[in-house]
Write a protein that holds these residues in place. Structure first.
Motif, PDB file in Angstrom:
ATOM      1  N   ALA A  68       0.913  -1.181   0.068  1.00 57.30           N
ATOM      2  CA  ALA A  68       0.033   0.091   0.098  1.00 57.30           C
ATOM      3  C   ALA A  68       0.764   1.207   0.131  1.00 57.30           C
ATOM      4  O   ALA A  68       1.898   1.464   0.593  1.00 57.30           O
ATOM      5  CB  ALA A  68      -0.844  -0.005   1.212  1.00 57.30           C
ATOM      6  N   GLU A  69       0.384   2.318  -0.828  1.00 55.18           N
ATOM      7  CA  GLU A  69       0.899   3.673  -0.750  1.00 55.18           C
ATOM      8  C   GLU A  69       0.237   4.565   0.093  1.00 55.18           C
ATOM      9  O   GLU A  69      -0.922   4.615  -0.291  1.00 55.18           O
ATOM     10  CB  GLU A  69       1.288   3.996  -2.063  1.00 55.18           C
ATOM     11  CG  GLU A  69       2.257   5.181  -2.115  1.00 55.18           C
ATOM     12  CD  GLU A  69       2.822   5.287  -3.351  1.00 55.18           C
ATOM     13  OE1 GLU A  69       4.030   4.910  -3.556  1.00 55.18           O
ATOM     14  OE2 GLU A  69       2.171   6.078  -4.156  1.00 55.18           O
ATOM     15  N   VAL A  70       0.833   5.080   1.148  1.00 59.42           N
ATOM     16  CA  VAL A  70      -0.093   6.020   1.813  1.00 59.42           C
ATOM     17  C   VAL A  70       0.154   7.299   1.107  1.00 59.42           C
ATOM     18  O   VAL A  70       0.993   7.983   0.818  1.00 59.42           O
ATOM     19  CB  VAL A  70       0.729   6.122   3.421  1.00 59.42           C
ATOM     20  CG1 VAL A  70      -0.337   7.300   4.219  1.00 59.42           C
ATOM     21  CG2 VAL A  70       0.945   4.733   3.953  1.00 59.42           C
ATOM     22  N   LYS A  71      -1.156   7.741   1.160  1.00 60.39           N
ATOM     23  CA  LYS A  71      -1.330   9.193   0.269  1.00 60.39           C
ATOM     24  C   LYS A  71      -1.100  10.299   1.456  1.00 60.39           C
ATOM     25  O   LYS A  71      -1.991  10.901   1.848  1.00 60.39           O
ATOM     26  CB  LYS A  71      -2.857   9.334  -0.337  1.00 60.39           C
ATOM     27  CG  LYS A  71      -2.915   8.218  -1.435  1.00 60.39           C
ATOM     28  CD  LYS A  71      -4.197   8.719  -2.277  1.00 60.39           C
ATOM     29  CE  LYS A  71      -5.237   7.556  -2.309  1.00 60.39           C
ATOM     30  NZ  LYS A  71      -6.532   7.889  -2.733  1.00 60.39           N
ATOM     31  N   VAL A  72       0.065  10.347   1.513  1.00 61.62           N
ATOM     32  CA  VAL A  72       0.483  11.513   2.672  1.00 61.62           C
ATOM     33  C   VAL A  72      -0.015  12.958   2.224  1.00 61.62           C
ATOM     34  O   VAL A  72      -0.150  13.669   3.309  1.00 61.62           O
ATOM     35  CB  VAL A  72       1.950  11.590   2.455  1.00 61.62           C
ATOM     36  CG1 VAL A  72       2.691  10.457   3.193  1.00 61.62           C
ATOM     37  CG2 VAL A  72       2.726  11.698   1.428  1.00 61.62           C
ATOM     38  N   GLU A  73      -0.245  13.239   0.854  1.00 57.28           N
ATOM     39  CA  GLU A  73      -1.026  14.612   0.610  1.00 57.28           C
ATOM     40  C   GLU A  73      -2.278  14.663   1.297  1.00 57.28           C
ATOM     41  O   GLU A  73      -2.672  15.993   1.696  1.00 57.28           O
ATOM     42  CB  GLU A  73      -1.053  14.644  -0.811  1.00 57.28           C
ATOM     43  CG  GLU A  73       0.139  14.626  -1.613  1.00 57.28           C
ATOM     44  CD  GLU A  73       0.473  13.057  -1.877  1.00 57.28           C
ATOM     45  OE1 GLU A  73      -0.446  12.347  -1.684  1.00 57.28           O
ATOM     46  OE2 GLU A  73       1.644  12.899  -2.029  1.00 57.28           O
ATOM     47  N   ASP A  74      -2.982  13.750   1.734  1.00 60.01           N
ATOM     48  CA  ASP A  74      -4.189  13.977   2.277  1.00 60.01           C
ATOM     49  C   ASP A  74      -4.063  14.676   3.541  1.00 60.01           C
ATOM     50  O   ASP A  74      -4.811  15.346   4.139  1.00 60.01           O
ATOM     51  CB  ASP A  74      -4.878  12.381   2.820  1.00 60.01           C
ATOM     52  CG  ASP A  74      -5.382  11.847   1.583  1.00 60.01           C
ATOM     53  OD1 ASP A  74      -5.302  12.207   0.550  1.00 60.01           O
ATOM     54  OD2 ASP A  74      -5.952  10.593   1.610  1.00 60.01           O
ATOM     55  N   VAL A  75      -2.930  14.349   4.144  1.00 60.64           N
ATOM     56  CA  VAL A  75      -2.868  15.086   5.588  1.00 60.64           C
ATOM     57  C   VAL A  75      -2.339  16.511   5.405  1.00 60.64           C
ATOM     58  O   VAL A  75      -2.883  17.410   6.179  1.00 60.64           O
ATOM     59  CB  VAL A  75      -1.610  14.459   6.368  1.00 60.64           C
ATOM     60  CG1 VAL A  75      -1.258  15.211   7.566  1.00 60.64           C
ATOM     61  CG2 VAL A  75      -1.815  13.178   6.525  1.00 60.64           C
ATOM     62  N   TYR A  76      -1.827  16.756   4.378  1.00 57.68           N
ATOM     63  CA  TYR A  76      -1.527  18.455   4.102  1.00 57.68           C
ATOM     64  C   TYR A  76      -3.163  18.948   3.867  1.00 57.68           C
ATOM     65  O   TYR A  76      -3.190  20.131   4.508  1.00 57.68           O
ATOM     66  CB  TYR A  76      -0.885  18.809   2.942  1.00 57.68           C
ATOM     67  CG  TYR A  76       0.440  17.854   2.374  1.00 57.68           C
ATOM     68  CD1 TYR A  76       1.067  17.330   3.415  1.00 57.68           C
ATOM     69  CD2 TYR A  76       0.880  17.850   1.259  1.00 57.68           C
ATOM     70  CE1 TYR A  76       2.391  16.672   3.160  1.00 57.68           C
ATOM     71  CE2 TYR A  76       2.151  16.991   1.020  1.00 57.68           C
ATOM     72  CZ  TYR A  76       2.684  16.493   1.792  1.00 57.68           C
ATOM     73  OH  TYR A  76       4.111  16.025   1.905  1.00 57.68           O
TER      74      TYR A  76
END
Lengths: 553, 322
Positions: A81-89
Motif C-alpha cells: 500500500a502507498e499512503v497518500k501523505v498529501e491527504d494530511v496536508y
C-alpha cells in the motif's frame, strides 16, 4: 601430518549437533506448531486440558523454533500500500484556516476584510481588501508558525506564507511536509498493525517499505480483499457542523463547505463545514452499546482536548444539527440537545449489532491518518501452497538421492564422507533458517535444491585435487593434506563470488526472491563449513584408525 | 570401480578452434539480441502490471467458455492458458488467466477482480481461485528498474572482486562470460516466449553466480600454473589448467543438473520457468567459462612477471587449517 586439535574436533561436532538440533523441529512441523501455539495460549492465562495436551506434544527442553513458511507456501494475502501523505496536508490546511481567519480578523484595521479563495487542497489562499496591509498580514500569519524539529533544518517552521498580489498563500513548509509524511506513515503502520492484531491472525508481516509504502502480509487469510476490509481503506471519523440538508448532490457549496451524502437515507445530502470540530484521532475509547430505545449504537469518549472542543461547540450550538461523518458519508446528524461537557457521547444510526461492533473496533483502532492506494495485491490459496510444499519436498528428496548415489559411485568411500557432510549441510541450513526466523518460500526451496547440487562442489574440488596429488606419489597423508591446501583458494574465491550475488539479491529483491537469496547465501556458508571442516575431520578420523598405505579417491 | 565421466588424464586442445567457438557464441548472442528486439520478452505481471488468476476446477477446462464469460467485461488483452503438469491430480484442471493493467488505473481495482471471478463462476460453477495476483503499473516499472540494477550491480561487484584477487584480464574474461550467459538466457526466454517474471531475475543472478564459480575455479588453476610453468606459453598453460579442472567442472555441473532436473520434473509448474532458466544457465555457464572466459583471457594476454614470490602452496589462504 594430518592433525586436528581435539578442541577443534569437539567444536566442529558441537556445531553440527547444535545445527541439527535446531533443525529438528522442522521435521515435525505440524506437531511443533500446535505445541507452540498452545504454549502461547497457556501463557496468556487460558488453560484447558486440551491445550495442555497439545503443548505436551513437543518437549520443552528441545528447541522449538520453526522455519516460517512464506505466503506462497502457506497461502494468505499480500498487499503493498502507498499512503497518500498529501491527504494530511489537506486536513492540516483545513485545521489552519480558523486560526488564520481569527488572527487576521483581529488586524481588520490594517488588512481590511478577508476572503478565502478557491485553491489547491494543500494550500490556503486568502484575499485581503487592503493590499497595503500585506506586510502586516504576512507577519501575523507567519506568527502562527511553529518550530519544526528536524535533523538539519535549524529554525524551520511548519508553514510558509507568501504574497501574490493581494492574496496571501499559506502552505506547509518542505521540512514540515517531510516530518508530516514520516509521522503519517508511521501512524498508518501502527494502526494497521493494531487492526490486524485485533482480528488475531498468525504472524502477520507489517513493514514499512521506502518513504511512503507499507507491506502487509498475512498468512492464512482468505483473500487480499478481506485484508483490505480489515485495514479499512480510509476510515476517517470527523464531527462537522451542518450548514444545510438537501437532496441535490450537485448543489454548489459555499467556500469551506462540502456536500456529503447520507449513509442510510438515500437521496439525502448534507452541506457541511469542511473544517471538523473534532476528529476521530481524539477518541480514546469506543464501545458497542445500545441507545435508550434499545437499538445498537456506539458510545465513545474523547481525550481532554477533544472533550474541551466538543464541550465548547455543543454549548455554543444548542439546537443546531451536527454531523458524524465516517469516510465521507454522514452516519447520523443529530440535533444538539444540550451542552455535552464530559467528552463522551453516543453515535446512533441504523446499525445492526455487528455493524456497531465493527464501527467500535474501527474507531478504537483509530482512523488511518490518510488514504491508501494499493499498488500490489496477491492472494494465494492454502491448497496451492500445500501443493507447492508437497512438490518441493518430493523434488528435494529425489534431488538429494540422485546426488548421493552419484557421489557414492564417483568417489567411493570419500563420496560417502561427502554425502554425510551433505546431509549435515542441509540440516545446518534448516537449523540456521529456524534460528534467524527466516521465511521459506518456493524459490527458497529451489535455493535449497540448488545448494544440494552445488554444495558438493567444494568436496569435488578437494577430491579431484587429492587425486592429482596422489599421481605424484607423495603418499596418502600428504596427498590429502595438499589436496585440502591447494583447493582452498579456488573454493573460497568461487564461493565468495556466489555469495556476493546472493547478498545483492537479498538487498534488491523482495518477497519470494529474498527467500531464495537467504537460502542460497546461507547454503554457501554451510556448504563451505561442511566441506572444509566436517569432511576433513571425517577423513582424518578414518585415516587415523585405518592408516591405509594406499587410498583411492 | 569408480564412475568416471572424464578420463584420468585428458589433453584436449580447447583453443585449436577458438575462433569458431567465439563465432558460435557471437552468433548466438546476435540471435538472442535480434529475438529480443523483434518479439521482446513475455513479461509477467511483475514487470508490466496487470492481474493473473489461477483457477482450479474438477471439470475439464473450456478455454472458449472462459473467454466468452470474461469478454463482456471489456478488459482489453486477456490471455487464458490451460496448464498441464505431471504433479496434478486426476481431477485437477488448472488454467492461468492474465488480464492486462487497466488504462488509467494506478492501483489495482478490486472491483475488476471480483467481476472476473463472478463471471467465471457463472461459466464453471465448481471453479476455485488458487491464487489471484495484481500488480499496479507504478510498482511494475520500479521492479524492472530494480531488477536491471541488481543484475548490473552483481556483474560490477564480481568484476571488482576478480580484479582484486586476480588481474584485470581475468576480470574482463569472467565478465565477458557472464554477459554472454545473461544475454543467452534472456535470448532463450525471448525466443521461446517463456514468461519472464521476478523469479527469473533471481535465476539470472544465480546463473551469474554459478558461471562465475566455474570460471573462478579454472582461473585459480591458471594462476597457479602460470607460476608453475614459467616457460610455457599462455595457450599451453590455459589448456593444461582447463584439462586439469575438467573432471571437477563436469562433476559439479552433473550434480547441479541432477538436482535441478528433478526439481524441473517434480517441483510443480509454479517454479518451472525459474528452474528452466537455471538449467539453461548451468549448461551455458559451464560452456562459457571454458570457451568464452578463457579464450578472452588468451586473447588479452596476461602479465607474466609475477612480482610475488611463487610459493608451493600457491595462495594466501593456505595457512588455514581445520
Amino acid at each position: 601430518m594430518l592433525q586436528i586439535d581435539t578442541w577443534k574436533r569437539v567444536l566442529i561436532w558441537l556445531v553440527c549437533v547444535t545445527g541439527l538440533l535446531m533443525a529438528l523441529p522442522n521435521a515435525f512441523y505440524t506437531r511443533v506448531e500446535q505445541s507452540n501455539d498452545a504454549k502461547v495460549e497457556i501463557e496468556l492465562g487460558i488453560d484447558t486440558p486440551e491445550l495442555q495436551a497439545e503443548a505436551a506434544q513437543w518437549p520443552n527442553w528441545l528447541p522449538s523454533s520453526l522455519v516460517n513458511l512464506g505466503l506462497d507456501l502457506r497461502g494468505g494475502a499480500h498487499l503493498l500500500a502507498e499512503v497518500k501523505v498529501e491527504d494530511v496536508y489537506e486536513s492540516r490546511m483545513e485545521a489552519m484556516w480558523p486560526e488564520i481567519r481569527d488572527a487576521l480578523r483581529d488586524e481588520r484595521a490594517t488588512v481590511g476584510t478577508i476572503r478565502k479563495q478557491e485553491s489547491a487542497p494543500d494550500e490556503i489562499r486568502v484575499r485581503i481588501s487592503q493590499p497595503d496591509g500585506m506586510s502586516r498580514a504576512l507577519e501575523v500569519v507567519r506568527g502562527l508558525a511553529r518550530q519544526v524539529q528536524t535533523l538539519t533544518g535549524v529554525g524551520a517552521t511548519d508553514i510558509e506564507a507568501r504574497a501574490e498580489g493581494d492574496t496571501i498563500v499559506v502552505q506547509l513548509s518542505e521540512a514540515e511536509k517531510l516530518a508530516s509524511d514520516d509521522r503519517t506513515v508511521r501512524q498508518a503502520l501502527e494502526i494497521i498493525r493494531r487492526r490486524i492484531d485485533e482480528v488475531g491472525t498468525r504472524e502477520p508481516t507489517i513493514q514499512r517499505q521506502g518513504a511512503q509504502r507499507i507491506l502487509i502480509q498475512v498468512p492464512g487469510i482468505g483473500s487480499a480483499g478481506e485484508l483490505k476490509e480489515i485495514i479499512g481503506t480510509t476510515a476517517q471519523l470527523t464531527f462537522n457542523p451542518v450548514a444545510g440538508r438537501g437532496t441535490d448532490p450537485d448543489a454548489v457549496p459555499g467556500i469551506g463547505q462540502e456536500i456529503v451524502p447520507s449513509i442510510d437515507e438515500t437521496g439525502v445530502y448534507y452541506t457541511l463545514e469542511s473544517a471538523p470540530v473534532v476528529t476521530g484521532e481524539e477518541l480514546v475509547d469506543a464501545q458497542p452499546s445500545f441507545d435508550q430505545n434499545g437499538r445498537p449504537a456506539v458510545s465513545f469518549r474523547f481525550n481532554t482536548s477533544g472533550a474541551r472542543k466538543f464541550g465548547d461547540y455543543t454549548l455554543e450550538n444548542i439546537g443546531a444539527p451536527f454531523a458524524i461523518v465516517l469516510d465521507d458519508e454522514v452516519i447520523s446528524a443529530p440535533v444538539i440537545q444540550s451542552h455535552i461537557p464530559g467528552g463522551s457521547g453516543i453515535i446512533t444510526g441504523n446499525f445492526t449489532v455487528e455493524e456497531s461492533t465493527n464501527l467500535a473496533v474501527l474507531l478504537r483502532a483509530g482512523a488511518l491518518p490518510a488514504g491508501m492506494e494499493f499498488l500490489e495485491e496477491r492472494t494465494i490459496g492454502p491448497e496451492l501452497g500445500q501443493d507447492s510444499i508437497d512438490a518441493g519436498q518430493v523434488a528435494t528428496v529425489v534431488a538429494f538421492v540422485a546426488v548421493l548415489v552419484f557421489m557414492g559411485l564417483s568417489y567411493g568411500l570419500f563420496g560417502v564422507f561427502a554425502n554425510i557432510a551433505l546431509i549435515i549441510n542441509v540440516g545446518l541450513l534448516f537449523g540456521l533458517l529456524s534460528l534467524i526466523g527466516a521465511t521459506l518460500t518456493l524459490p527458497g526451496i529451489a535455493g535449497i535444491v540448488l545448494t544440494v547440487g552445488m554444495a558438493v562442489d567444494a568436496n569435488v574440488l578437494i577430491f579431484e585435487r587429492i587425486r592429482e596429488e596422489l599421481k605424484s606419489a607423495k603418499g596418502p597423508a600428504r596427498a590429502i593434506e595438499l589436496g585440502y591446501e591447494k583447493a582452498l583458494s579456488a573454493i573460497l574465491d568461487a564461493n565468495v563470488t556466489t555469495f556476493i550475488t546472493a547478498v545483492i539479491l537479498f538487498a534488491m529483491g523482495s518477497g519470494p526472491v529474498r527467500g531464495f537469496a537467504i537460502t542460497l547465501g546461507l547454503g554457501i556458508l554451510t556448504s563451505v563449513f561442511t566441506a572444509i571442516f566436517v569432511t576433513r575431520l571425517m577423513i582424518v578420523m578414518w585415516f587415523e584408525r585405518r592408516r591405509p598405505k594406499m587410498i583411492e579417491v | 570401480m569408480r564412475l568416471k565421466l572424464v578420463p584420468q588424464n585428458t589433453s584436449f586442445d580447447f583453443f585449436s578452434r577458438w575462433k569458431a567457438w567465439l563465432g558460435i557464441s557471437g552468433a548466438l548472442m546476435i540471435v538472442a539480441f535480434v529475438s529480443f528486439m523483434l518479439q521482446g520478452l513475455n513479461f509477467g505481471i511483475d514487470f508490466r502490471g496487470g492481474t493473473t488468476i489461477r483457477t482450479e476446477s474438477a471439470q475439464v477446462i473450456d478455454v472458449g467458455a472462459y473467454r466468452d464469460a470474461i469478454a463482456p467485461l471489456e478488459l482489453g488483452d486477456v490471455s487464458i492458458t490451460e496448464i498441464f503438469d505431471p504433479t496434478f491430480g486426476p481431477d485437477q484442471n488448472v488454467a492461468m488467466i492474465r488480464i492486462q493493467a487497466q488504462e488509467g488505473a494506478e492501483a489495482v481495482s478490486a472491483a475488476t477482480v471480483t467481476a472476473v471471478e463472478q463471471a467465471l463462476k457463472a461459466a464453471a460453477p465448481d471453479i476455485e481461485f488458487a491464487s489471484v495476483e495484481s500488480v499496479g503499473p507504478k510498482v511494475s516499472g520500479e521492479l524492472i528498474q530494480t531488477a536491471v540494477i541488481a543484475v548490473v550491480l552483481a556483474i560490477g561487484a564480481v568484476l571488482v572482486y576478480i580484479w582484486l584477487r586476480f588481474e584485470w584480464q581475468f576480470a574482463l574474461g569472467a565478465v565477458a562470460a557472464l554477459v554472454h550467459d545473461v544475454i543467452l538466457t534472456i535470448g532463450i526466454f525471448s525466443e521461446l516466449q517463456i514468461r519472464f517474471d521476478l523469479a527469473i531475475i533471481a535465476a539470472l543472478l544465480t546463473i551469474v553466480g554459478y558461471s562465475l564459480n566455474d570460471t573462478v575455479v579454472v582461473f585459480d588453476r591458471v594462476r597457479e600454473n602460470l607460476r608453475k610453468y614459467k616457460k610455457k606459453d599462455l595457450k599451453e598453460v590455459l589448456n593444461i589448467s582447463i584439462n586439469e579442472t575438467l573432471s571437477r567442472t563436469v562433476m559439479t555441473s552433473v550434480t547441479t543438473l541432477l538436482a535441478l532436473i528433478s526439481l524441473y520434473i517434480l517441483g510443480g509448474d509454479v517454479i518451472r520457468g525459474f528452474v528452466f532458466a537455471m538449467i539453461w544457465g548451468v549448461i551455458v555457464g559451464t560452456y562459457s567459462s571454458v570457451f568464452v572466459a578463457s579464450t578472452i583471457l588468451l586473447w588479452l594476454g596476461v602479465k607474466r612477471d609475477w612480482s610475488k614470490p611463487s610459493n608451493t602452496s600457491g595462495n594466501q589462504f593456505a595457512n588455514i587449517d581445520a
